[in-house]
Design a protein around this motif. Structure first.
Motif, PDB file in Angstrom:
ATOM      1  N   ILE A  32      38.766 -20.396 -20.713  1.00 50.58           N
ATOM      2  CA  ILE A  32      37.430 -20.422 -20.096  1.00 50.58           C
ATOM      3  C   ILE A  32      37.043 -21.865 -19.764  1.00 50.58           C
ATOM      4  CG2 ILE A  32      34.973 -19.996 -20.519  1.00 50.58           C
ATOM      5  CD1 ILE A  32      35.860 -17.599 -22.267  1.00 50.58           C
ATOM      6  N   ARG A  33      37.291 -22.772 -20.705  1.00 50.03           N
ATOM      7  CA  ARG A  33      36.956 -24.179 -20.460  1.00 50.03           C
ATOM      8  C   ARG A  33      37.749 -24.739 -19.274  1.00 50.03           C
ATOM      9  NH1 ARG A  33      39.492 -28.588 -22.065  1.00 50.03           N
ATOM     10  NH2 ARG A  33      40.690 -27.480 -23.666  1.00 50.03           N
ATOM     11  N   LEU A  34      39.038 -24.431 -19.203  1.00 49.26           N
ATOM     12  CA  LEU A  34      39.866 -24.928 -18.100  1.00 49.26           C
ATOM     13  C   LEU A  34      39.371 -24.409 -16.754  1.00 49.26           C
ATOM     14  CD1 LEU A  34      43.421 -24.627 -19.718  1.00 49.26           C
ATOM     15  CD2 LEU A  34      42.168 -26.743 -19.181  1.00 49.26           C
ATOM     16  N   TRP A  35      39.003 -23.136 -16.698  1.00 53.53           N
ATOM     17  CA  TRP A  35      38.488 -22.569 -15.448  1.00 53.53           C
ATOM     18  C   TRP A  35      37.140 -23.200 -15.099  1.00 53.53           C
ATOM     19  CZ3 TRP A  35      40.478 -19.505 -11.705  1.00 53.53           C
ATOM     20  CH2 TRP A  35      41.699 -18.870 -11.973  1.00 53.53           C
ATOM     21  N   ARG A  36      36.300 -23.439 -16.093  1.00 56.73           N
ATOM     22  CA  ARG A  36      34.991 -24.057 -15.829  1.00 56.73           C
ATOM     23  C   ARG A  36      35.178 -25.470 -15.286  1.00 56.73           C
ATOM     24  NH1 ARG A  36      32.424 -27.728 -18.441  1.00 56.73           N
ATOM     25  NH2 ARG A  36      33.560 -27.474 -20.426  1.00 56.73           N
ATOM     26  N   GLU A  37      36.063 -26.252 -15.925  1.00 53.16           N
ATOM     27  CA  GLU A  37      36.288 -27.626 -15.488  1.00 53.16           C
ATOM     28  C   GLU A  37      36.916 -27.666 -14.099  1.00 53.16           C
ATOM     29  OE1 GLU A  37      38.632 -29.193 -18.649  1.00 53.16           O
ATOM     30  OE2 GLU A  37      36.893 -29.657 -19.921  1.00 53.16           O
ATOM     31  N   ILE A  50      25.853 -17.851 -15.981  1.00 56.25           N
ATOM     32  CA  ILE A  50      26.269 -16.564 -16.552  1.00 56.25           C
ATOM     33  C   ILE A  50      25.210 -15.965 -17.470  1.00 56.25           C
ATOM     34  CG2 ILE A  50      28.705 -17.184 -16.395  1.00 56.25           C
ATOM     35  CD1 ILE A  50      28.700 -17.599 -19.436  1.00 56.25           C
ATOM     36  N   GLY A  51      24.103 -16.714 -17.668  1.00 53.68           N
ATOM     37  CA  GLY A  51      23.006 -16.165 -18.459  1.00 53.68           C
ATOM     38  C   GLY A  51      23.171 -16.300 -19.955  1.00 53.68           C
ATOM     39  N   LEU A  72      32.714 -12.352 -20.597  1.00 53.00           N
ATOM     40  CA  LEU A  72      33.954 -12.517 -19.839  1.00 53.00           C
ATOM     41  C   LEU A  72      33.814 -12.008 -18.409  1.00 53.00           C
ATOM     42  CD1 LEU A  72      36.458 -11.473 -22.639  1.00 53.00           C
ATOM     43  CD2 LEU A  72      36.114 -13.779 -21.718  1.00 53.00           C
ATOM     44  N   ASP A  73      33.096 -10.901 -18.228  1.00 56.26           N
ATOM     45  CA  ASP A  73      32.870 -10.374 -16.883  1.00 56.26           C
ATOM     46  C   ASP A  73      32.115 -11.389 -16.023  1.00 56.26           C
ATOM     47  OD1 ASP A  73      34.155  -7.931 -17.109  1.00 56.26           O
ATOM     48  OD2 ASP A  73      32.377  -6.900 -17.871  1.00 56.26           O
ATOM     49  N   ARG A  74      31.031 -11.923 -16.570  1.00 54.81           N
ATOM     50  CA  ARG A  74      30.219 -12.878 -15.808  1.00 54.81           C
ATOM     51  C   ARG A  74      30.989 -14.173 -15.546  1.00 54.81           C
ATOM     52  NH1 ARG A  74      24.204 -12.533 -18.659  1.00 54.81           N
ATOM     53  NH2 ARG A  74      24.052 -10.257 -18.730  1.00 54.81           N
ATOM     54  N   ALA A  75      31.716 -14.642 -16.556  1.00 57.68           N
ATOM     55  CA  ALA A  75      32.495 -15.869 -16.390  1.00 57.68           C
ATOM     56  C   ALA A  75      33.552 -15.689 -15.308  1.00 57.68           C
ATOM     57  CB  ALA A  75      33.154 -16.251 -17.721  1.00 57.68           C
ATOM     58  N   ASP A  76      34.200 -14.533 -15.303  1.00 54.43           N
ATOM     59  CA  ASP A  76      35.231 -14.266 -14.306  1.00 54.43           C
ATOM     60  C   ASP A  76      34.640 -14.298 -12.900  1.00 54.43           C
ATOM     61  OD1 ASP A  76      38.233 -12.892 -14.530  1.00 54.43           O
ATOM     62  OD2 ASP A  76      37.192 -12.423 -12.655  1.00 54.43           O
ATOM     63  N   ASP A  77      33.455 -13.717 -12.740  1.00 57.98           N
ATOM     64  CA  ASP A  77      32.805 -13.691 -11.419  1.00 57.98           C
ATOM     65  C   ASP A  77      32.380 -15.090 -10.984  1.00 57.98           C
ATOM     66  OD1 ASP A  77      33.100 -10.951 -11.225  1.00 57.98           O
ATOM     67  OD2 ASP A  77      31.107 -10.501 -12.025  1.00 57.98           O
ATOM     68  N   VAL A  78      31.701 -15.805 -11.866  1.00 60.30           N
ATOM     69  CA  VAL A  78      31.158 -17.122 -11.522  1.00 60.30           C
ATOM     70  C   VAL A  78      32.268 -18.133 -11.231  1.00 60.30           C
ATOM     71  CG1 VAL A  78      29.902 -19.114 -12.461  1.00 60.30           C
ATOM     72  CG2 VAL A  78      28.976 -16.801 -12.725  1.00 60.30           C
ATOM     73  N   ARG A  86      38.736 -11.637 -17.353  1.00 56.36           N
ATOM     74  CA  ARG A  86      38.480 -10.257 -17.775  1.00 56.36           C
ATOM     75  C   ARG A  86      39.657  -9.696 -18.580  1.00 56.36           C
ATOM     76  NH1 ARG A  86      35.782  -9.725 -12.675  1.00 56.36           N
ATOM     77  NH2 ARG A  86      33.629  -8.975 -12.977  1.00 56.36           N
ATOM     78  N   ALA A  87      40.830 -10.188 -18.288  1.00 56.35           N
ATOM     79  CA  ALA A  87      42.034  -9.681 -18.955  1.00 56.35           C
ATOM     80  C   ALA A  87      42.002  -9.909 -20.454  1.00 56.35           C
ATOM     81  CB  ALA A  87      43.279 -10.337 -18.356  1.00 56.35           C
ATOM     82  N   PHE A  88      41.134 -10.803 -20.924  1.00 57.32           N
ATOM     83  CA  PHE A  88      41.048 -11.077 -22.366  1.00 57.32           C
ATOM     84  C   PHE A  88      40.153 -10.071 -23.092  1.00 57.32           C
ATOM     85  CE2 PHE A  88      42.182 -15.368 -20.781  1.00 57.32           C
ATOM     86  CZ  PHE A  88      43.270 -15.628 -21.614  1.00 57.32           C
ATOM     87  N   LYS A  89      39.503  -9.182 -22.367  1.00 52.77           N
ATOM     88  CA  LYS A  89      38.513  -8.307 -22.998  1.00 52.77           C
ATOM     89  C   LYS A  89      39.107  -7.434 -24.097  1.00 52.77           C
ATOM     90  CE  LYS A  89      36.447  -6.437 -19.355  1.00 52.77           C
ATOM     91  NZ  LYS A  89      35.414  -5.667 -18.612  1.00 52.77           N
ATOM     92  N   GLU A  90      40.279  -6.861 -23.840  1.00 57.47           N
ATOM     93  CA  GLU A  90      40.877  -5.990 -24.845  1.00 57.47           C
ATOM     94  C   GLU A  90      41.214  -6.755 -26.119  1.00 57.47           C
ATOM     95  OE1 GLU A  90      44.686  -2.941 -25.414  1.00 57.47           O
ATOM     96  OE2 GLU A  90      44.194  -3.721 -23.419  1.00 57.47           O
ATOM     97  N   ASP A  91      41.778  -7.956 -25.963  1.00 53.54           N
ATOM     98  CA  ASP A  91      42.099  -8.773 -27.128  1.00 53.54           C
ATOM     99  C   ASP A  91      40.842  -9.161 -27.894  1.00 53.54           C
ATOM    100  OD1 ASP A  91      44.828  -8.757 -26.693  1.00 53.54           O
ATOM    101  OD2 ASP A  91      44.779 -10.544 -25.433  1.00 53.54           O
ATOM    102  N   MET A  92      39.772  -9.500 -27.174  1.00 52.25           N
ATOM    103  CA  MET A  92      38.536  -9.891 -27.842  1.00 52.25           C
ATOM    104  C   MET A  92      37.874  -8.715 -28.547  1.00 52.25           C
ATOM    105  SD  MET A  92      38.368 -13.129 -27.513  1.00 52.25           S
ATOM    106  CE  MET A  92      40.148 -12.954 -27.728  1.00 52.25           C
ATOM    107  N   GLU A  93      38.001  -7.527 -27.966  1.00 54.56           N
ATOM    108  CA  GLU A  93      37.439  -6.341 -28.615  1.00 54.56           C
ATOM    109  C   GLU A  93      38.140  -6.092 -29.948  1.00 54.56           C
ATOM    110  OE1 GLU A  93      34.783  -3.285 -29.117  1.00 54.56           O
ATOM    111  OE2 GLU A  93      34.817  -4.851 -27.582  1.00 54.56           O
ATOM    112  N   LYS A  94      39.450  -6.234 -29.969  1.00 53.82           N
ATOM    113  CA  LYS A  94      40.206  -6.066 -31.213  1.00 53.82           C
ATOM    114  C   LYS A  94      39.856  -7.162 -32.215  1.00 53.82           C
ATOM    115  CE  LYS A  94      44.213  -3.833 -29.059  1.00 53.82           C
ATOM    116  NZ  LYS A  94      45.653  -3.976 -28.723  1.00 53.82           N
TER     117      LYS A  94
END
Length: 284
Positions: A32-37, A50-51, A72-78, A86-94
């Protein structure tokens, strides 16, 4: 977009360095940090976009907080990540749930039949959220607010077993005292009983009550759990034997199934048990 209610001060999904999921959470935060930078956004700008609060974003990026699916959804869009965040959602849910709970949930998801005897509290699969929260609140030493919320969320996540297809066969035997103990107070207790009534009426659920007056039955050793799988294998556990560890040896499983069979035979019938719930509701 307003700032999410999941502020830096809200009990959430903090991660300690000792947590076994920490490396996965840290890797997600790093991405997330790499994509933001790469997008040329400062933390405060990204959080506003992202609110979410700036402090929470920093926690997520350094792997100290498990991001929710919405984050993750908002970060992916922004960040125009095209699904890579978004692909990390399943791992984060676990990752939200302790290892023992994740392993138990995986077993429950595979099971085609479950035999469950509980003698102290309503079984976790049958608990309402407010009952579970009140029950976890009685633990000593006291759970942190973060630990409490994580425990409740983990328990509620297991209830997906009732919406599986095909639905497994579930047999519950509850000691009478578990229905009478007003965990969380009268209102929480009543709602829990109403929920039990709904569960007991499900086709795939056989719910029975063991009356306190039954002076002699093989449940004195504690809880019994037996989970049977489609390939003919099974796993079981009881509190006071086999060191409380899960067992899969056929001889040990036979002991647990024998005990459970006697308990089930001595308990009230499903019809009588449903009437008993109504009786306790009338007294509440």
């Amino acid at each position: 977009m307003g700032v999410s209610s999941e502020s830096a001060d809200e009990p959430g999904w903090d991660v300690s360095p000792e947590d076994e999921v920490a490396p996965v959470v840290e890797a997600t935060g790093r991405q997330i940090r790499l994509w933001r930078e790469a997008a040329g956004m400062r933390v405060v700008e990204f959080g506003r976009a992202i609110g979410y609060g700036e402090d929470l974003v920093r926690k997520v990026e350094r792997g100290a907080r498990i991001p929710r699916a919405d984050f993750l959804d908002r970060a992916d869009d922004v960040l125009n990540a095209e699904g890579r965040l978004r692909a990390f959602k399943e791992d984060m849910e676990k990752a939200r749930y302790p290892k023992k709970v994740r392993e138990l949930k995986m077993l429950e998801e595979r099971a085609v039949e479950l035999l469950l005897y509980s003698n102290h509290n309503i079984h976790g699969l049958l608990q309402t959220e407010e009952y579970a929260r009140a029950l976890f609140g009685t633990w000593r030493p006291t759970l942190s607010q973060d630990g409490l919320e994580r425990a409740v969320a983990a328990r509620m996540a297991r209830r997906t077993i009732f919406s599986r297809s095909p639905v497994p066969e579930l047999s519950f035997v509850q000691e009478e005292v578990t229905l009478r103990r007003p965990v969380g107070g009268n209102l929480v207790h009543r709602r829990q009983l109403e929920h039990l009534r709904e569960m007991a009426e499900l086709t795939q659920v056989e719910f029975q009550v063991m009356p306190t007056a039954r002076a002699d039955h093989p449940g004195a050793a504690g809880r019994i759990q037996v989970l049977k799988f489609g390939d003919g294998t099974a796993v079981g556990r009881t509190d006071d034997e086999f060191n409380g560890r899960p067992v899969s040896d056929p001889r040990q499983l036979r002991i647990l199934e024998l005990r459970y069979g006697i308990i089930r035979a001595q308990a009230l019938s499903p019809g009588e048990s449903l009437a008993f719930i109504e009786q306790v509701l009338g007294e509440t």
